[in-house]
Design a protein around this motif. Structure first.
Motif, PDB file in Angstrom:
ATOM      1  N   ASN A 204       0.827  -1.204   0.000  1.00  0.00           N
ATOM      2  CA  ASN A 204       0.000   0.000   0.000  1.00  0.00           C
ATOM      3  C   ASN A 204       0.860   1.252   0.000  1.00  0.00           C
ATOM      4  N   PHE A 205       0.316   2.325  -0.593  1.00  0.00           N
ATOM      5  CA  PHE A 205       0.959   3.634  -0.549  1.00  0.00           C
ATOM      6  C   PHE A 205       0.545   4.377   0.721  1.00  0.00           C
ATOM      7  N   SER A 206       1.426   5.272   1.170  1.00  0.00           N
ATOM      8  CA  SER A 206       1.022   6.220   2.207  1.00  0.00           C
ATOM      9  C   SER A 206       0.110   7.262   1.572  1.00  0.00           C
ATOM     10  N   PRO A 207      -0.743   7.939   2.365  1.00  0.00           N
ATOM     11  CA  PRO A 207      -1.692   8.902   1.785  1.00  0.00           C
ATOM     12  C   PRO A 207      -1.039  10.025   0.988  1.00  0.00           C
ATOM     13  N   ASP A 208       0.231  10.361   1.305  1.00  0.00           N
ATOM     14  CA  ASP A 208       0.920  11.422   0.563  1.00  0.00           C
ATOM     15  C   ASP A 208       1.811  10.874  -0.550  1.00  0.00           C
ATOM     16  N   SER A 209       1.748   9.572  -0.796  1.00  0.00           N
ATOM     17  CA  SER A 209       2.528   8.892  -1.840  1.00  0.00           C
ATOM     18  C   SER A 209       4.034   8.915  -1.589  1.00  0.00           C
ATOM     19  N   ALA A 210       4.456   9.300  -0.391  1.00  0.00           N
ATOM     20  CA  ALA A 210       5.894   9.394  -0.107  1.00  0.00           C
ATOM     21  C   ALA A 210       6.505   8.036   0.209  1.00  0.00           C
ATOM     22  N   TYR A 211       5.675   7.076   0.653  1.00  0.00           N
ATOM     23  CA  TYR A 211       6.197   5.778   1.073  1.00  0.00           C
ATOM     24  C   TYR A 211       5.345   4.639   0.518  1.00  0.00           C
ATOM     25  N   LEU A 212       5.985   3.472   0.425  1.00  0.00           N
ATOM     26  CA  LEU A 212       5.303   2.238   0.055  1.00  0.00           C
ATOM     27  C   LEU A 212       5.532   1.248   1.188  1.00  0.00           C
ATOM     28  N   VAL A 213       4.496   0.483   1.548  1.00  0.00           N
ATOM     29  CA  VAL A 213       4.605  -0.441   2.681  1.00  0.00           C
ATOM     30  C   VAL A 213       4.146  -1.829   2.269  1.00  0.00           C
ATOM     31  N   SER A 214       4.767  -2.853   2.873  1.00  0.00           N
ATOM     32  CA  SER A 214       4.360  -4.240   2.634  1.00  0.00           C
ATOM     33  C   SER A 214       4.762  -5.085   3.831  1.00  0.00           C
ATOM     34  N   GLY A 215       3.970  -6.105   4.102  1.00  0.00           N
ATOM     35  CA  GLY A 215       4.382  -7.131   5.040  1.00  0.00           C
ATOM     36  C   GLY A 215       5.179  -8.191   4.310  1.00  0.00           C
ATOM     37  N   ASP A 216       5.685  -9.196   5.063  1.00  0.00           N
ATOM     38  CA  ASP A 216       6.371 -10.295   4.394  1.00  0.00           C
ATOM     39  C   ASP A 216       6.165 -11.611   5.138  1.00  0.00           C
ATOM     40  N   ALA A 217       6.715 -12.681   4.584  1.00  0.00           N
ATOM     41  CA  ALA A 217       6.480 -14.033   5.096  1.00  0.00           C
ATOM     42  C   ALA A 217       7.071 -14.244   6.485  1.00  0.00           C
ATOM     43  N   ASP A 218       8.076 -13.449   6.854  1.00  0.00           N
ATOM     44  CA  ASP A 218       8.731 -13.591   8.155  1.00  0.00           C
ATOM     45  C   ASP A 218       8.100 -12.705   9.229  1.00  0.00           C
ATOM     46  N   GLY A 219       6.945 -12.103   8.919  1.00  0.00           N
ATOM     47  CA  GLY A 219       6.260 -11.268   9.907  1.00  0.00           C
ATOM     48  C   GLY A 219       6.781  -9.857   9.991  1.00  0.00           C
ATOM     49  N   ARG A 220       7.654  -9.473   9.062  1.00  0.00           N
ATOM     50  CA  ARG A 220       8.207  -8.125   9.093  1.00  0.00           C
ATOM     51  C   ARG A 220       7.347  -7.158   8.277  1.00  0.00           C
ATOM     52  N   CYS A 221       7.442  -5.885   8.642  1.00  0.00           N
ATOM     53  CA  CYS A 221       6.801  -4.811   7.882  1.00  0.00           C
ATOM     54  C   CYS A 221       7.902  -3.942   7.286  1.00  0.00           C
ATOM     55  N   PHE A 222       7.845  -3.741   5.974  1.00  0.00           N
ATOM     56  CA  PHE A 222       8.838  -2.943   5.267  1.00  0.00           C
ATOM     57  C   PHE A 222       8.212  -1.637   4.798  1.00  0.00           C
ATOM     58  N   GLY A 240       4.883 -15.093  12.464  1.00  0.00           N
ATOM     59  CA  GLY A 240       4.295 -15.658  11.248  1.00  0.00           C
ATOM     60  C   GLY A 240       4.118 -14.566  10.212  1.00  0.00           C
ATOM     61  N   VAL A 241       3.379 -14.876   9.164  1.00  0.00           N
ATOM     62  CA  VAL A 241       3.245 -13.977   8.014  1.00  0.00           C
ATOM     63  C   VAL A 241       2.532 -12.677   8.398  1.00  0.00           C
ATOM     64  N   CYS A 242       3.087 -11.544   7.968  1.00  0.00           N
ATOM     65  CA  CYS A 242       2.390 -10.249   8.044  1.00  0.00           C
ATOM     66  C   CYS A 242       1.705 -10.068   6.691  1.00  0.00           C
ATOM     67  N   ILE A 243       0.408 -10.340   6.629  1.00  0.00           N
ATOM     68  CA  ILE A 243      -0.285 -10.467   5.348  1.00  0.00           C
ATOM     69  C   ILE A 243      -0.850  -9.149   4.834  1.00  0.00           C
ATOM     70  N   GLY A 244      -1.131  -8.206   5.740  1.00  0.00           N
ATOM     71  CA  GLY A 244      -1.742  -6.953   5.303  1.00  0.00           C
ATOM     72  C   GLY A 244      -1.224  -5.762   6.079  1.00  0.00           C
ATOM     73  N   CYS A 245      -1.173  -4.593   5.434  1.00  0.00           N
ATOM     74  CA  CYS A 245      -0.767  -3.355   6.103  1.00  0.00           C
ATOM     75  C   CYS A 245      -1.353  -2.165   5.338  1.00  0.00           C
ATOM     76  N   VAL A 246      -1.810  -1.187   6.086  1.00  0.00           N
ATOM     77  CA  VAL A 246      -2.419  -0.013   5.452  1.00  0.00           C
ATOM     78  C   VAL A 246      -2.281   1.189   6.383  1.00  0.00           C
ATOM     79  N   TRP A 247      -2.052   2.365   5.785  1.00  0.00           N
ATOM     80  CA  TRP A 247      -1.987   3.598   6.560  1.00  0.00           C
ATOM     81  C   TRP A 247      -3.397   4.061   6.922  1.00  0.00           C
ATOM     82  N   LEU A 248      -3.529   4.693   8.095  1.00  0.00           N
ATOM     83  CA  LEU A 248      -4.780   5.369   8.421  1.00  0.00           C
ATOM     84  C   LEU A 248      -4.887   6.615   7.552  1.00  0.00           C
TER      85      LEU A 248
END
Length: 268
Positions: A204-222, A240-248
């Protein structure tokens, strides 16, 4: 299966639980004003819910598993939605009548995502057949087809708040970016470092488009810097897996993640 809505305040209370599916829920999407939402489930049903009352307003099924659902974002077409199906089809529906209004049948594998682009007159679909197709609304023949031997399956897509870019989570552990105009690959924008092969982790993008975010199979958030494509921050979010992430959308310093450990977490 149930769908729950929760308060984002300090009370952490569950506001309402919506029970009605016999199997796990695969996807949900709200309409523009949040008054209703659609759920797609492995019980082969799609249901339209009233967010406030919790009432199931309508049910839809092709007797195949729906993988994704998406309202037509145009304010005048909020009664229309499309669903990507396990039987390789994309199906258009009218919630007022419950009828199918169009079928888009060109993919060679289950349809993973549908994303509206170009001021909502077109949409992009991705599939297990490792292709990307562009469709004009209500025309059942794709007008563009991207398929390359080097492409991998894309289980998650997100459009930038500006509408200019489409970020695609690729099963070869990277996020690729396409310009929505003419759907051209931006070779300068490639985001790496996370491990997602075999998992449908959302990006997902941040609301200002400055950042991109994703989870991964090792439970990390990038979190990546959009301009430089470098990792801005990474942290362990879940066991475990971090399957979803989204900015407020209204508190842009906060991020919500969910994982296979059964937890939803709010981060600042």
């Amino acid at each position: 299966a149930v769908v729950s809505t929760q308060s984002t305040g300090g009370s952490r209370r569950c506001i309402r639980t919506y029970a009605g599916h016999a199997k796990a829920v695969r996807d949900i999407v709200f309409n523009n004003d949040g008054s209703q939402y659609l759920s797609a489930s492995y019980d082969r049903m799609m249901k339209l819910w009233d967010t406030e009352t919790g009432e199931c307003v309508s049910k839809f099924t092709t007797h195949k598993i729906p993988y994704c659902v998406q309202f037509n974002p145009e304010p005048s077409k909020q009664h229309l939605f499309i669903s990507g199906m396990a039987d390789k089809k994309i199906v258009g529906w009218d919630t007022r009548t419950g009828n199918i209004i169009q079928e888009y049948d060109r993919h060679l594998g289950p349809v993973n995502t549908v994303t509206f682009i170009e001021r909502n007159i077109s949409f992009v679909s991705t599939s297990d057949d490792k292709s990307i197709r562009v469709w004009d609304w209500d025309i059942p023949v794709d007008r563009k087809h991207l398929a390359d031997p080097g492409m991998h399956s894309i289980p998650s897509c997100t459009i930038s708040p500006t509408g200019k870019w489409l970020a695609c989570q690729s099963m070869d552990n990277k996020i690729t970016v396409f310009a929505t105009q003419k759907l051209r690959l931006n070779r300068k924008k490639e985001f790496k470092g996370h491990m997602v092969a075999g998992y449908a982790c959302q990006c997902n993008f941040s609301p200002d488009s400055a950042y991109l975010v994703s989870g991964d199979a090792d439970g990390r958030c990038f979190i990546w810097d959009w301009k430089t494509t470098k990792v801005y921050k990474r942290f362990k979010a879940h066991e475990g897996v971090c399957i979803g992430c989204v900015w407020l959308p209204h508190e842009t310093s906060k991020l919500v993640t969910c994982g296979w450990d059964g937890k939803i977490k709010l981060w600042d």
